[in-house]
Design an enzyme around this catalytic site. Structure first.
Site, mmCIF file in Angstrom:
data_model
loop_
_atom_site.group_PDB
_atom_site.id
_atom_site.type_symbol
_atom_site.label_atom_id
_atom_site.label_comp_id
_atom_site.label_asym_id
_atom_site.label_seq_id
_atom_site.Cartn_x
_atom_site.Cartn_y
_atom_site.Cartn_z
ATOM 1 N N CYS A 147 0.892 -1.145 0.000
ATOM 2 C CA CYS A 147 0.000 0.000 0.000
ATOM 3 C C CYS A 147 0.940 1.205 0.000
ATOM 4 O O CYS A 147 1.914 1.230 0.746
ATOM 5 C CB CYS A 147 -0.851 -0.012 1.266
ATOM 6 S SG CYS A 147 -1.868 1.447 1.448
ATOM 7 N N HIS A 149 -8.111 3.998 0.750
ATOM 8 C CA HIS A 149 -7.507 4.321 -0.540
ATOM 9 C C HIS A 149 -8.279 5.459 -1.204
ATOM 10 O O HIS A 149 -9.494 5.549 -1.064
ATOM 11 C CB HIS A 149 -7.486 3.096 -1.457
ATOM 12 C CG HIS A 149 -6.597 2.009 -0.944
ATOM 13 N ND1 HIS A 149 -6.726 0.694 -1.336
ATOM 14 C CD2 HIS A 149 -5.573 2.033 -0.060
ATOM 15 C CE1 HIS A 149 -5.805 -0.041 -0.728
ATOM 16 N NE2 HIS A 149 -5.097 0.757 0.060
ATOM 17 N N HIS A 182 -3.494 6.919 -3.515
ATOM 18 C CA HIS A 182 -3.200 6.065 -2.363
ATOM 19 C C HIS A 182 -3.849 4.714 -2.632
ATOM 20 O O HIS A 182 -5.072 4.592 -2.631
ATOM 21 C CB HIS A 182 -3.774 6.699 -1.083
ATOM 22 C CG HIS A 182 -3.487 5.910 0.158
ATOM 23 N ND1 HIS A 182 -4.219 6.051 1.311
ATOM 24 C CD2 HIS A 182 -2.537 4.984 0.442
ATOM 25 C CE1 HIS A 182 -3.748 5.250 2.250
ATOM 26 N NE2 HIS A 182 -2.720 4.583 1.737
ATOM 27 N N GLY A 229 -3.261 12.755 4.288
ATOM 28 C CA GLY A 229 -4.196 13.000 5.376
ATOM 29 C C GLY A 229 -5.423 12.118 5.232
ATOM 30 O O GLY A 229 -5.427 11.126 4.492
ATOM 31 N N HIS A 273 3.283 7.243 8.090
ATOM 32 C CA HIS A 273 2.714 7.042 6.749
ATOM 33 C C HIS A 273 1.372 7.714 6.563
ATOM 34 O O HIS A 273 0.824 7.705 5.467
ATOM 35 C CB HIS A 273 2.591 5.543 6.453
ATOM 36 C CG HIS A 273 1.305 4.915 6.921
ATOM 37 N ND1 HIS A 273 0.856 4.993 8.219
ATOM 38 C CD2 HIS A 273 0.375 4.160 6.254
ATOM 39 C CE1 HIS A 273 -0.292 4.326 8.328
ATOM 40 N NE2 HIS A 273 -0.598 3.819 7.163
ATOM 41 N N GLY A 274 0.801 8.292 7.617
ATOM 42 C CA GLY A 274 -0.519 8.907 7.476
ATOM 43 C C GLY A 274 -1.067 9.327 8.816
ATOM 44 O O GLY A 274 -0.318 9.488 9.791
#
Length: 482
Positions: A100, A205, A236, A380, A405-406
């Site tokens: 991912c 995603h 994403h 975000g 990563h987020g």
């Protein structure tokens, strides 16, 4: 005694879990969190870091990054590195959605250029890039072709007309890990992957049209080709059902392997195998193949994004300067060389919900970026800003060249659907001037911004601790979701 009683704050935003908490720990647990996040972090996620620190061959630190939350075996937002000689590989340290990752595409367009075309862009992107649970891509592969995708990744996509040769330079691993071996991927995983190639998927995603809102470091932004007001597109997505099946297949294998090799693990979800065994090597080759699938997947979507912009804007993608800024993997374990006790050492670095953040001078970073470090992309949540940062020497020293990563989830999808209505969120986004297109209101509710940590806080901790430094903030104008 609670694990919190064995955690010490060593400097602002950095905590360590003492080995006195569990005498089987072979490395120190380390958490990169602000005070509020530390107080609110699930005990289970802290315990998972301590458990990872018990695995054979683990080096230096078992790491929890600013977006850490409870996961399968490893926490999401977890990093650990294992010695090539006596270490292990664990599918739980990579996760189900292998590679991912996030890709950022730049343009020379401004918000004014696309203002009266935004609705059309969103509709056509939603149509041209399939999304949703089980969604099928626009092409049909045969069984020989899926093997080529698994073995060659984004290189296969470019050779088959999906994108530009120069795209490959700006993908982590150039979009292809050479050690991948499609023969180690099960027929079931291939069958799940064949119809889904070239699709976005579901869950968190997304595909977003964004604008560069703020520049924090003008020199690095210039190197990355970013300017304030510029329109960019962020993807994403991951390896879809193919990667999920690879993980499932090898978790079953590893559940036997750790027992056969007499490995003492504190949690069965950390099932693993010594790196010099066929079980470990087969998993790595299959996992790399799934990672290649994900790079091919994002490459094909890049091609269709360019085609969509060409159709709507009436210009070629080259005229709109639609080059790739960078593409990063979030869920992967890779062989890398890092300094340990002043010596270059080959390690298998597991990143689960973590972004590689290599600093200046590393040959793995595209030559264009090498003096400043690699671009780091931290997306975000729906309707919130995303960020571009750059890798640092601090990350190389402390986190094996890794950062967050987020935003990191705080509510389950089930709970989010109970607490929020998709229609209300869509209305709120529209009031902010953000257009959204999704397969159903439930999809929007699952991904409510309130279901995630504050990405601004996550990025601030990365910046303040020095494990990645801020370059630019990008804000959404439109989002499509599965």
């Amino acid at each position: 005694m609670s694990i919190k009683d064995n955690i010490t704050k060593i400097r602002d935003n950095v905590y360590e879990i003492s080995g006195s908490y569990n005498k089987k720990m072979r490395a120190t647990g380390r958490l990169y969190l602000d005070e509020e996040s530390f107080e609110n972090l699930e005990i289970g996620a802290m315990e998972q870091i301590a458990n990872v620190a018990c695995l054979p061959g683990v080096q230096k630190f078992a790491i929890g990054l600013p977006d850490i939350h409870f996961g399968y075996g490893f926490p999401i937002g977890g990093v650990a590195a294992f010695n090539e000689r006596n270490g292990v590989v664990s599918p739980g340290g990579v996760g189900f959605d292998i590679n991912c990752g996030v890709r950022l595409i730049k343009t020379n367009l401004t918000e004014e250029d696309i203002a009266d075309k935004l609705d059309e862009l969103v509709e056509k992107l939603f149509k041209n890039i399939p999304s949703g649970v089980g969604s099928k891509g626009k092409i049909r592969l045969d069984e020989d072709e899926i093997n080529d995708v698994l073995d060659y990744g984004a290189k296969w996509a470019v050779e088959n007309g999906y994108g530009w040769e120069e795209d490959l330079e700006y993908l982590e691993e150039n979009g292809c890990i050479k050690e991948a071996d499609s023969t180690k991927v099960s027929d079931k995983a291939k069958k799940r992957g064949i119809p889904q190639l070239g699709s976005l998927g579901s869950g968190n995603h997304f595909l977003e049209i964004q604008k560069v809102e703020d520049i924090y470091d003008s020199e690095v932004a210039e190197v990355f080709g970013l300017k304030e007001g510029m329109i960019v597109i962020m993807i994403h997505s991951g390896s879809r059902g193919c990667g999920h099946q690879v993980c499932s297949d090898y978790l079953r294998l590893m559940d036997k392997a750790y027992k056969n090799h007499n490995i003492d693990i504190p949690d069965r979800q950390l099932a693993c195998a010594p790196l010099d065994t066929h079980e470990a090597q087969d998993y790595l080759k299959a996992m790399y193949a799934a990672a290649n699938y994900a790079w091919a997947n994002r490459q094909m979507m890049t091609h269709w994004i360019r085609e969509t912009f060409e159709e709507v804007m009436g210009k070629s993608a080259k005229e709109m300067d639609m080059g790739i800024v960078y593409d990063v993997a979030h869920n992967i374990a890779k062989k890398e060389v890092h300094k340990l006790n002043g010596r270059d050492t080959t390690l298998i670095v597991h990143r689960k919900g973590a972004t590689r953040a290599f600093g200046p001078g590393r040959e793995e970073v595209p030559e264009k970026y090498r003096e400043v470090g690699q671009p780091v992309l931290i997306p975000g949540t729906m309707g919130t800003a995303s960020y571009v940062l750059h890798g640092t020497d601090v990350a190389m020293e402390e986190t094996f060249g890794s950062t967050a990563h987020g935003a990191g989830r705080v509510l389950s999808r089930t709970q989010a659907k109970k607490d929020y209505k998709g229609e209300d969120i869509e209305k709120s986004l529209n009031e902010k001037g953000i257009k959204i297109k999704a397969t159903s209101p439930n999809v929007i509710a699952e991904e409510a911004p309130e279901a995630y940590k504050d990405v601004d806080s996550v990025v601030r901790v990365s910046d303040e601790t020095g494990i990645a430094k801020l370059v630019a903030k990008v804000s959404p104008l439109a989002v499509t979701k599965g």
